[in-house]
Design a protein around this motif. Structure first.
Motif, PDB file in Angstrom:
ATOM      1  N   THR A 130       0.832  -1.210   0.000  1.00 45.72           N
ATOM      2  CA  THR A 130       0.000   0.000   0.000  1.00 45.72           C
ATOM      3  C   THR A 130       0.860   1.252   0.000  1.00 45.72           C
ATOM      4  O   THR A 130       0.624   2.190  -0.777  1.00 45.72           O
ATOM      5  CB  THR A 130      -0.929   0.024   1.232  1.00 45.72           C
ATOM      6  OG1 THR A 130      -1.687  -1.181   1.292  1.00 45.72           O
ATOM      7  CG2 THR A 130      -1.878   1.208   1.172  1.00 45.72           C
ATOM      8  N   ILE A 131       1.868   1.294   0.866  1.00 46.08           N
ATOM      9  CA  ILE A 131       2.736   2.460   0.964  1.00 46.08           C
ATOM     10  C   ILE A 131       3.458   2.712  -0.362  1.00 46.08           C
ATOM     11  O   ILE A 131       3.579   3.853  -0.819  1.00 46.08           O
ATOM     12  CB  ILE A 131       3.763   2.292   2.100  1.00 46.08           C
ATOM     13  CG1 ILE A 131       3.055   2.174   3.461  1.00 46.08           C
ATOM     14  CG2 ILE A 131       4.745   3.463   2.113  1.00 46.08           C
ATOM     15  CD1 ILE A 131       2.206   3.349   3.835  1.00 46.08           C
ATOM     16  N   LEU A 181       5.721   4.247  -6.253  1.00 43.98           N
ATOM     17  CA  LEU A 181       6.693   3.217  -6.627  1.00 43.98           C
ATOM     18  C   LEU A 181       6.021   2.044  -7.339  1.00 43.98           C
ATOM     19  O   LEU A 181       6.634   1.390  -8.186  1.00 43.98           O
ATOM     20  CB  LEU A 181       7.433   2.705  -5.379  1.00 43.98           C
ATOM     21  CG  LEU A 181       8.399   3.697  -4.724  1.00 43.98           C
ATOM     22  CD1 LEU A 181       8.941   3.109  -3.428  1.00 43.98           C
ATOM     23  CD2 LEU A 181       9.543   4.046  -5.667  1.00 43.98           C
ATOM     24  N   LEU A 182       4.769   1.764  -6.976  1.00 42.78           N
ATOM     25  CA  LEU A 182       3.996   0.715  -7.627  1.00 42.78           C
ATOM     26  C   LEU A 182       2.734   1.315  -8.232  1.00 42.78           C
ATOM     27  O   LEU A 182       2.171   2.273  -7.701  1.00 42.78           O
ATOM     28  CB  LEU A 182       3.604  -0.380  -6.628  1.00 42.78           C
ATOM     29  CG  LEU A 182       4.704  -1.283  -6.077  1.00 42.78           C
ATOM     30  CD1 LEU A 182       4.112  -2.263  -5.065  1.00 42.78           C
ATOM     31  CD2 LEU A 182       5.429  -2.034  -7.183  1.00 42.78           C
ATOM     32  N   THR A 183       2.301   0.716  -9.336  1.00 39.34           N
ATOM     33  CA  THR A 183       1.053   1.126  -9.976  1.00 39.34           C
ATOM     34  C   THR A 183      -0.049   0.158  -9.574  1.00 39.34           C
ATOM     35  O   THR A 183       0.134  -1.062  -9.665  1.00 39.34           O
ATOM     36  CB  THR A 183       1.198   1.117 -11.510  1.00 39.34           C
ATOM     37  OG1 THR A 183       2.253   2.011 -11.878  1.00 39.34           O
ATOM     38  CG2 THR A 183      -0.095   1.551 -12.183  1.00 39.34           C
ATOM     39  N   ALA A 212       9.700   9.947   2.615  1.00 37.81           N
ATOM     40  CA  ALA A 212       9.529   8.521   2.916  1.00 37.81           C
ATOM     41  C   ALA A 212      10.791   7.942   3.526  1.00 37.81           C
ATOM     42  O   ALA A 212      11.910   8.282   3.114  1.00 37.81           O
ATOM     43  CB  ALA A 212       9.157   7.748   1.654  1.00 37.81           C
ATOM     44  N   VAL A 213      10.592   7.070   4.506  1.00 40.07           N
ATOM     45  CA  VAL A 213      11.674   6.273   5.085  1.00 40.07           C
ATOM     46  C   VAL A 213      11.260   4.815   4.984  1.00 40.07           C
ATOM     47  O   VAL A 213      10.189   4.433   5.455  1.00 40.07           O
ATOM     48  CB  VAL A 213      11.934   6.641   6.558  1.00 40.07           C
ATOM     49  CG1 VAL A 213      12.933   5.680   7.184  1.00 40.07           C
ATOM     50  CG2 VAL A 213      12.441   8.070   6.672  1.00 40.07           C
ATOM     51  N   VAL A 228       4.263  12.315   4.894  1.00 39.07           N
ATOM     52  CA  VAL A 228       5.453  11.503   5.138  1.00 39.07           C
ATOM     53  C   VAL A 228       5.031  10.066   5.433  1.00 39.07           C
ATOM     54  O   VAL A 228       4.138   9.827   6.246  1.00 39.07           O
ATOM     55  CB  VAL A 228       6.285  12.059   6.317  1.00 39.07           C
ATOM     56  CG1 VAL A 228       7.425  11.103   6.679  1.00 39.07           C
ATOM     57  CG2 VAL A 228       6.848  13.431   5.963  1.00 39.07           C
ATOM     58  N   TYR A 229       5.701   9.131   4.757  1.00 38.95           N
ATOM     59  CA  TYR A 229       5.464   7.705   4.962  1.00 38.95           C
ATOM     60  C   TYR A 229       6.682   7.123   5.684  1.00 38.95           C
ATOM     61  O   TYR A 229       7.807   7.218   5.194  1.00 38.95           O
ATOM     62  CB  TYR A 229       5.274   6.983   3.628  1.00 38.95           C
ATOM     63  CG  TYR A 229       4.216   7.589   2.744  1.00 38.95           C
ATOM     64  CD1 TYR A 229       2.866   7.303   2.949  1.00 38.95           C
ATOM     65  CD2 TYR A 229       4.559   8.457   1.713  1.00 38.95           C
ATOM     66  CE1 TYR A 229       1.885   7.870   2.140  1.00 38.95           C
ATOM     67  CE2 TYR A 229       3.584   9.024   0.898  1.00 38.95           C
ATOM     68  CZ  TYR A 229       2.257   8.734   1.117  1.00 38.95           C
ATOM     69  OH  TYR A 229       1.293   9.291   0.317  1.00 38.95           O
TER      70      TYR A 229
END
Length: 333
Positions: A66-67, A73-75, A101-102, A178-179
């Protein structure tokens, strides 16, 4: 208006199926077979600006997938994601400018450079104004105790030191969202406390939206006010942390200081409406469902086998509640 909107989100993967050995490899080469696996299964949620959200679940539940879709980064296989008015997978560069993001042990710092040089490169990449950069750097250095680390090469930092620098780098350009995916993994207690305090301070000051995934549920307890619980790709709870604990936290932990223990209390009380978690010569820990049992009845029961000197009662923590949910004990209310 929500800063993050997720509607009917689905992510499926194709996993190759082949027999073992060279024969299996050759067969798969000419006649490949695949099975489809659903990592995220039709999930929906909205997140308002400034929320601190714990996105939790077991390994393989769909958290990181999900993140990665939220960051672009993913579709997605299907469904819709909108982050601050942008579809992340369609406009990745534009989306990246407004998020941070971290991802656990993966670094965004340059390995052979001093930390401060990485920060300067990030300043140029995100076109951070000079005044804003200096203000953030000063504040982050103070809160995260970075003064002695700025001139050190990243490769010479300990895990805890590097993660503090990673967190600072992530927030340096004032991202709207922020993730944080396992940001405190492997860190000692003092470093974790610094990072938790930093997240809460920045959220309060700049209204930054934070989505936190972690297996250290103390992070969730200390930082987040909302929980989204995902299991096997499906959201099974979305709401306030305290509501979650009140709804599913049906157990109480009672610890007794005792003396003159006459026999095995767990054995003697095995038919009672409570569970002995730990029993020693001078203390005993008991777990009970407050809907079915009272502390006075427990005191009466164990007083037959020892003398009670003192007792301490506490509500069940988030970690214990989630263990019960994963075992299927409480989520079916």
């Amino acid at each position: 208006m929500p800063i993050i909107k997720v509607n009917n989100l689905v992510k499926k993967y194709k996993i190759s199926q082949k027999e073992h050995g060279m024969v299996g490899y050759i067969k798969h080469l000419f006649h490949p077979k695949y099975k489809e696996q659903t990592a995220v299964n039709n999930i929906n949620f909205n997140i308002e600006q400034g929320e601190l959200v714990g996105y939790i679940g077991e390994n393989g539940a769909g958290k990181s997938t999900t993140i990665k879709m939220l960051t672009g980064l993913l579709t997605p296989t299907s469904g819709e994601i909108i982050v601050n008015g942008i579809v992340p997978s369609n406009k990745r560069i534009e989306n990246n400018k407004q998020i941070g993001a971290v991802f656990g042990q993966k670094t965004q710092l340059w390995w052979d450079l001093p930390v401060i040089e990485s920060f300067r490169l990030i300043k140029k990449m995100y076109e951070i104004p000079d005044g804003e950069y200096r203000k953030n750097l000063k504040k982050f250095t103070q809160i995260l105790d970075l003064e002695e680390l700025l001139e050190k090469q990243v490769k010479n930092l300990s895990l805890g030191q590097k993660m503090r620098c990673e967190i600072a780098a992530t927030f340096l350009h004032n991202p709207k969202v922020v993730y944080l995916d396992e940001p405190t993994i492997g860190l000692d207690i003092l470093v974790k406390e610094k990072i938790r305090k930093f997240i809460k301070d920045i959220n309060q000051e700049k209204n930054t939206t934070v989505i936190l995934t972690t297996h250290d549920l103390k992070d969730i307890e200390e930082v987040c006010n909302r929980i989204i619980l995902i299991d096997k790709g499906t959201i099974i709870y979305d709401g306030e942390k305290e509501t979650f604990k009140n709804k599913y936290g049906k157990h109480i932990i009672a610890e007794f200081v005792i003396q003159n223990k006459k026999s095995n209390i767990a054995l003697e009380t095995s038919k009672e409406e409570f569970e002995v978690l730990e029993e020693k010569e001078k203390n005993i820990k008991i777990k009970f469902n407050h809907d079915k049992q009272t502390i006075m009845n427990i005191v009466k029961a164990i007083s037959n086998y020892c003398e009670i000197l003192d007792m301490h009662i506490q509500e069940e923590g988030l970690e214990e509640i989630l263990k019960e949910i994963y075992k299927g004990e409480t989520i079916n209310d």
